[in-house]
Design an enzyme around this catalytic site. Structure first.
Site, PDB file in Angstrom:
ATOM      1  N   MET A  80       0.707  -1.125  -0.004  1.00 14.01           N
ATOM      2  CA  MET A  80      -0.001  -0.135   0.054  1.00 14.01           C
ATOM      3  C   MET A  80       0.908   1.233  -0.153  1.00 14.01           C
ATOM      4  O   MET A  80       2.323   0.960   0.061  1.00 14.01           O
ATOM      5  CB  MET A  80      -0.904  -0.022   1.144  1.00 14.01           C
ATOM      6  CG  MET A  80      -1.919  -1.253   1.433  1.00 14.01           C
ATOM      7  SD  MET A  80      -2.842  -1.093   2.742  1.00 14.01           S
ATOM      8  CE  MET A  80      -3.852   0.290   2.543  1.00 14.01           C
ATOM      9  N   HIS A  81       0.042   2.548  -0.063  1.00 14.33           N
ATOM     10  CA  HIS A  81       0.754   3.710   0.057  1.00 14.33           C
ATOM     11  C   HIS A  81       1.845   4.349  -0.979  1.00 14.33           C
ATOM     12  O   HIS A  81       2.134   5.528  -1.101  1.00 14.33           O
ATOM     13  CB  HIS A  81       1.471   4.023   1.292  1.00 14.33           C
ATOM     14  CG  HIS A  81       0.634   3.283   2.622  1.00 14.33           C
ATOM     15  ND1 HIS A  81      -0.657   3.719   2.882  1.00 14.33           N
ATOM     16  CD2 HIS A  81       0.983   2.342   3.672  1.00 14.33           C
ATOM     17  CE1 HIS A  81      -1.098   2.970   4.029  1.00 14.33           C
ATOM     18  NE2 HIS A  81      -0.153   2.211   4.227  1.00 14.33           N
ATOM     19  N   ASP A 236      -2.479  -5.056   0.531  1.00 18.58           N
ATOM     20  CA  ASP A 236      -2.330  -6.343   0.862  1.00 18.58           C
ATOM     21  C   ASP A 236      -2.845  -6.980   2.011  1.00 18.58           C
ATOM     22  O   ASP A 236      -3.204  -8.056   2.101  1.00 18.58           O
ATOM     23  CB  ASP A 236      -0.745  -6.257   0.856  1.00 18.58           C
ATOM     24  CG  ASP A 236      -0.119  -5.318   1.785  1.00 18.58           C
ATOM     25  OD1 ASP A 236      -0.818  -4.421   2.321  1.00 18.58           O
ATOM     26  OD2 ASP A 236       1.234  -5.323   1.846  1.00 18.58           O
TER      27      ASP A 236
END
Length: 484
Positions: A80-81, A236
């Site tokens: 992520m991110h 995830d």
């Protein structure tokens, strides 16, 4: 057949399941390299993700050509991110700034000081989130920022390659600091605060929805049929939750991967940003989750392995299986800063209490305990946010260490369940989402929990010693922080 593709931090995993959700096969790529050009920086080349995905699918095709030819739906999962920036021709403008990159801590603090961010997103603006990374690019690489047409999360960059669509879903987008978490839509107000417009963001769907059709040229290359649906997918951790069946209120897991996660499913939106707990949308419609995150779990053990020159497996085997009382040596696992509960990008790890008698085994024990206590910090933060757990399920590479599982059970004072043999991680969860998107099946029924093979109970004889050591651990962060 249904295919799950999980873009991990270090490799891509592809998993094939049938209509009964039996795992037919899986394959992983070679390592995806991470560059660290400066302290606190972490970057990857998105072209490596495509190469790694090709490798993983080629491995599956070599072993299961008939199964792969029968694929009807694909689900995506990914770390992520990450800030993946494309121009108007979908060309990558710079390396992806990864989830564990902390360069934007000043920008994060500035955005977090704007009360709109916590009010709309229900979360602290952490340096690892996407919005402060774009603020950093704007401040430090204005030529790049001026060319940004699309801001994509890593798995959604793969979607562009797979389908040509610029789309994302709620669970991954929740980690950007731009999502209105309760309304499950982009906040134009927050995007404007970082100099962006909603047109630069992907369209949003639920993780169970169709979000593109596989390009015909890729379908032909891999031996697929036509019209293969690509699901919205999940970040995830939410994908792992779908794989573990952690989709109903009260269900929870502990993930011991590169980072460490305590994940609890919620039937409603329960923000409490002051606790540094993430309150995010789940991958299933009308569901949310809370998550405490530590930045170094198996990463801490791998660091210890590099320093000592012994493999992580050898280090944990030296400890044996019987849980030991804490030795007096304490490890703070803040190798990349920390999220829950401290929200501190600048803090760094430490060993304390070292003596001449402190052997490698003692240090290994301290590393595992330090991660266990960091996970306990996340559990306490979840309690403050209104979620009380009665048990957790363990997943991730670190869960192969029985010693570590005993340490976590005792630190949390909770039973830790181990799922029956099988791989129920992010790739499996992504495949489940691909099945739902392709067939319209009930997502809650599809995302069922696996049978429990074994339960690791807390070692009650060591509970007091663990509690005393945890309280010492808690006192060390402010002491170290003051020294910094």
């Amino acid at each position: 057949m249904y295919l799950g593709i999980d873009l991990g931090t270090s490799s891509v995993k592809a998993m094939l399941i049938d209509a009964e959700q039996t795992v037919v096969g899986s394959a992983s790529s070679t390592e995806v390299k991470t560059a660290r050009p400066q302290a606190g920086w972490s970057e990857q080349d998105p072209a490596d993700w495509i190469r790694a995905t090709e490798e993983a699918i080629a491995g599956l095709r070599a072993a299961h050509p008939a199964g792969l030819a029968a694929v009807r739906g694909i689900g995506l999962s990914g770390h992520m991110h990450g800030a993946t920036l494309l121009d108007a021709e979908d060309r990558v403008l710079r390396p992806c700034i990864m989830w564990n990159d902390t360069r934007s801590h000043r920008e994060a603090a500035a955005l977090d000081a704007d009360p709109r961010f916590r009010r709309v997103t229900g979360n602290i603006v952490f340096p690892g989130f996407t919005a402060p990374k774009l603020a950093w690019v704007k401040n430090n690489e204005p030529d790049v920022f001026a060319k940004v047409r699309w801001v994509l999360l890593p798995k959604d960059f793969l979607r562009v390659w797979l389908t040509g669509e610029h789309m994302s879903e709620m669970s991954d987008s929740a980690g950007t600091s731009w999502l209105d978490m309760g309304a499950r839509k982009w906040s134009g107000e927050l995007l404007a605060a970082t100099g962006l417009e909603e047109r630069q963001m992907p369209a949003l769907v639920e993780g169970t929805d169709a979000a593109g059709i596989l390009r015909p040229e890729l379908a032909a290359k891999w031996g697929f049929g036509a019209g293969i649906v690509v699901a919205g997918g999940a970040g995830d951790n939410a994908a792992s939750a779908c794989g573990m069946g952690t989709v109903r209120e009260g269900a929870a897991f502990v993930s011991l991967g590169t980072s460490g996660v305590v994940f609890a499913a919620n039937a409603s939106y329960l923000p409490n940003p002051e606790s540094a707990v993430h309150a995010f949308c789940h991958a299933l419609p009308g569901t949310w989750h809370q998550m405490g995150v530590i930045l170094s779990a198996t990463d801490a053990l791998n660091w210890h392995s590099r320093v000592t020159g012994a493999s992580a497996a050898d280090l944990t085997q030296e400890l044996g299986d019987a849980l030991k009382a804490p030795s007096g040596v304490t490890f703070l696992p803040y190798l990349s800063g920390e999220r829950t509960p401290h929200n501190d990008a600048a803090i760094r790890g430490a060993f304390l209490g070292l003596g001449h008698e402190s052997s490698r085994t003692v240090l290994t024990q301290a590393v595992l305990e330090g991660v266990s206590f960091a996970i306990r910090d996340s559990l306490e933060a979840l309690k403050s946010a209104g979620t009380v757990l009665s048990r957790v399920t363990a997943i991730g590479g670190g869960s192969r260490s029985r010693y570590w599982l005993k340490s976590i059970a005792t630190a949390l004072n909770l039973p830790v369940d181990l799922p029956a043999d099988g791989d129920f991680g992010a790739a499996f969860g992504a495949a489940r989402l691909g099945l739902v998107a392709a067939t319209g099946a009930d997502p809650v029924a599809v995302c069922s929990a696996p049978a429990t093979a074994e339960t690791i109970e807390p070692e009650t004889a060591l509970s007091a010693a663990y509690e005393d050591t945890y309280q010492r651990y808690r006192r060390l962060y402010p002491a170290i922080r003051a020294a910094y």
